[in-house]
Design a protein around this motif. Structure first.
Motif, short mmCIF file in Angstrom:
data_model
loop_
_atom_site.label_atom_id
_atom_site.label_comp_id
_atom_site.label_asym_id
_atom_site.label_seq_id
_atom_site.Cartn_x
_atom_site.Cartn_y
_atom_site.Cartn_z
N SER A 44 -14.72 -34.08 -10.25
CA SER A 44 -14.48 -32.93 -10.27
C SER A 44 -15.08 -31.94 -11.67
O SER A 44 -15.40 -30.96 -11.38
CB SER A 44 -12.74 -32.44 -10.34
OG SER A 44 -12.21 -33.28 -11.16
N LEU A 100 -8.38 -32.96 -3.68
CA LEU A 100 -9.26 -32.67 -5.00
C LEU A 100 -8.62 -33.75 -5.89
O LEU A 100 -7.31 -33.97 -5.76
CB LEU A 100 -8.71 -31.20 -5.48
CG LEU A 100 -9.29 -30.68 -6.54
CD1 LEU A 100 -10.81 -30.57 -6.39
CD2 LEU A 100 -8.65 -29.43 -7.14
N SER A 109 -13.01 -27.54 -3.66
CA SER A 109 -13.78 -29.00 -3.68
C SER A 109 -15.27 -28.55 -3.23
O SER A 109 -15.72 -27.67 -2.65
CB SER A 109 -13.17 -29.57 -2.69
OG SER A 109 -14.06 -30.79 -2.36
N TYR A 110 -16.09 -29.66 -3.77
CA TYR A 110 -17.57 -29.40 -3.26
C TYR A 110 -17.84 -30.53 -2.44
O TYR A 110 -19.07 -30.90 -2.21
CB TYR A 110 -18.47 -29.57 -4.54
CG TYR A 110 -18.32 -30.54 -5.37
CD1 TYR A 110 -19.55 -31.54 -5.45
CD2 TYR A 110 -17.69 -30.76 -6.64
CE1 TYR A 110 -19.62 -32.30 -6.33
CE2 TYR A 110 -17.71 -31.70 -7.54
CZ TYR A 110 -18.86 -32.69 -7.30
OH TYR A 110 -18.84 -33.59 -8.20
N ALA A 116 -14.57 -35.46 -4.91
CA ALA A 116 -12.90 -35.45 -5.05
C ALA A 116 -12.90 -36.32 -6.58
O ALA A 116 -11.81 -35.86 -7.14
CB ALA A 116 -12.26 -35.97 -4.14
#
Length: 573
Positions: free
Chosen positions: A482, A396, A188-189, A479
């Protein structure tokens, strides 16, 4: 047909017993979470007490002047003894405590670092990072401490030895002093997990600090650490750097050792992960690479090629031939993002460098069929296995989709293809593959890499100037977005070194222009992206600097050139 009473009673009792066991198990898991949070709180109390003791004993120390020193100057003063090691250490412990309180970026204080400070005696040849406090992402093993990845199952499982990177840092005199927060699973970022909670961007608390090295981004961006280390599988170093206004380098996958660094998806080889540094400026990144690319690194991990830092390449002043593009035609850049590339291009041209347009082809195919399919080629089995027995599922996006059987993914892909082509492609890219299909995928990625390098060399390029997603998205938006990893994950699939340098800030004009943002597909993701960018005036925007594999020094040299020109231009304005 009615069940006999004894059978009905047995079924009822079995159901109640099952519910009781589940309740007891969940209660046990929550107990572990509470204990981990209490340990995190104790860490902050320990930091506060340590700083208070130091200030009482040394009331005249100018902490601000220490925190304002760039890393190269700081190391010089530490090595020549003009600045006491403990002054530097406790200055950063105090600032790190402040950032932890404001952003929730620290998961654990490495209290043994105080002992390391006390025992440090400047004698003989000192390491390049002598006395420098460094911070570590949760996923980097540090002896005696958990490597949780945000999973409850990993609480109270201290690792037996330091990762190779930490061992080398210690031998170079660095002092690891905190571990920092990550998103659950690392895939995840954003930066949030059930154990330690959400980390906030130090520049604007409603924004994500990026991820998965988000705790590092927030801590360094807020001034609580001068040098940190994290990992990058799809942008996990570059997102936090760009979102928090600092610099980061993702090296070629095996330039720095990954021994003792835990991955969110173990075993996959299609997309290269890397360990790399984050800092306020490029010279600090270069210094950290000089320190790590040493005989200790090469002897502790024989899989790392013995390539010392090439000083000649980094310090060269030869004009560069630079490829560039403003968009990958998959993720539409924000107005500020596009402007960042244009302005940086102009600065480089004015400085005597040659800029050459570079066209990316079929980014949608590259992202879904190489990047996403490569990481989840087992039908997401390894990724999903991480969540077995946990209290909650991944944050996510499309997690439900990953859990679906292949036949359902195929059907949904066929249904959505006419009006949601990106979702359709995503569905196909997370199916389980046969061994033959995986080998074919690896071969296709190799061919793609060779074609990319051939295009690069045909234009006779030294380096590439590329967009970097920005400004920082609101908390929770990563989220939902993506697919927005297209600008970063490309260079993991290619296994090219890539760094991030902040070059500008969002203006009122950018914000006004954002009202016309529609994206290339005009689908849910594009509409969500426009909302995620909204309200960003004053936030930093970065560019991405890329070089061919094993050319980290050239990548850093290019990053340094961009940084220098931007700073010079800002002084002139």
């Amino acid at each position: 047909m009615r069940l006999p009473l004894p059978a009905l009673l047995c079924c009822t009792a079995a159901s109640l017993l099952l519910l009781l066991l589940r309740w007891r198990r969940r209660r046990g898991l929550w107990k572990k979470v509470r204990a981990a949070r209490q340990r995190q709180e104790r860490s902050l109390v320990q930091m506060e007490m340590a700083v208070q003791r130091f200030r009482e004993q040394h009331p005249s120390v100018n902490v601000t002047s220490i925190l304002n020193l760039p890393l190269p100057e700081l190391t010089e003063k530490l090595r020549d003894g003009s600045l006491p090691l403990e002054h530097v250490f406790y200055a950063y412990v105090g600032k790190a405590l402040q950032m932890a309180t404001e952003t929730n970026c620290i998961t654990e204080y490495l209290q043994e670092s105080e002992t390391q400070v006390q025992k440090a005696k400047p004698a003989g040849k000192l390491g390049l990072l002598y006395g420098v406090p460094v911070s570590l992402k949760d996923s980097i093993d540090c002896q005696g401490h958990d490597t949780t990845l945000g999973f409850i199952k990993n609480i109270n499982k201290p690792v037996a030895e330091d990762s190779v990177v930490v061992q080398v840092l210690r031998r170079q005199g660095a002092i690891p002093f905190v571990k920092t927060n990550i998103p659950q699973s690392l895939i995840s970022y954003d930066c949030n997990n059930l154990i330690f909670g959400q980390t906030f961007n130090p520049l604007l608390y409603t924004r994500s600090p990026g991820g998965s090295t988000g705790g590092e981004g927030a801590l360094i961006g807020g001034g609580g650490s001068i040098l940190g280390f994290g990992t990058d599988l799809g942008g996990s170093l570059r997102f936090p750097a760009a979102f928090c206004g600092i610099c980061a380098l993702k090296p070629t996958g095996n330039r720095l050792s990954k021994k003792g660094v835990v991955s969110g998806i173990r075993g996959q080889k299609a997309v290269a992960a890397a360990v790399g540094p984050l800092a306020k400026d490029v010279e600090s990144l270069a210094l950290s690479m000089r320190a790590l690319l040493c005989e200790d690194m090469f002897s502790l991990d024989s899989s790392v090629p013995p390539l010392p830092f090439n000083e000649e390449v980094y310090s060269s002043t030869k004009p560069l031939r630079i490829g560039y593009y403003e968009t990958d035609f998959f993720t539409m850049p924000s107005p500020a993002m596009r402007r960042a590339i244009r302005e940086t291009k102009q600065l480089l041209e004015d400085a005597g460098h040659t800029l050459v347009p570079f066209e990316l082809m079929n980014m949608d195919y590259t992202l879904f069929n190489f990047c996403v399919k490569g990481v989840f080629a087992d039908g997401c089995a390894s990724f999903l296995g991480n969540f077995k027995g946990e209290l909650e599922e991944s944050s996510l996006g499309l997690f439900w989709l990953m859990k679906s059987p292949n036949w359902l993914k195929n059907v949904l892909s066929w249904i959505t293809k006419p009006f949601m082509p990106r979702l359709s492609a995503m569905l196909l890219s997370v199916r389980a593959n046969t061994v033959d299909e995986v080998w074919s995928l690896h071969h296709e990625i190799e061919e793609f890499s060779q074609q990319f390098v051939a295009q690069w060399k045909k234009l006779n390029l030294d380096v590439m100037l590329c967009p970097m997603l920005g400004p920082a998205l609101g908390i929770g938006y990563p989220a939902k977005l993506s697919v927005a990893v297209s600008y970063t994950m490309l260079y993991n699939a290619l296994d090219f070194p890539a760094g991030v340098v902040p070059v500008t800030m969002v203006t009122d004009e950018d914000e006004e222009e954002l009202k016309g943002y529609q994206g290339y597909y005009r689908d849910y993701w594009d509409r969500t992206m426009a909302k995620a960018f909204h309200g960003s005036v004053g936030l930093p925007v970065a560019v991405q600097c890329v070089a061919l594999p094993w050319q980290e020094e050239l990548c850093l040299r290019f990053m340094k050139e961009v940084e220098t020109l931007v700073l010079k231009n800002n002084r002139l304005i």
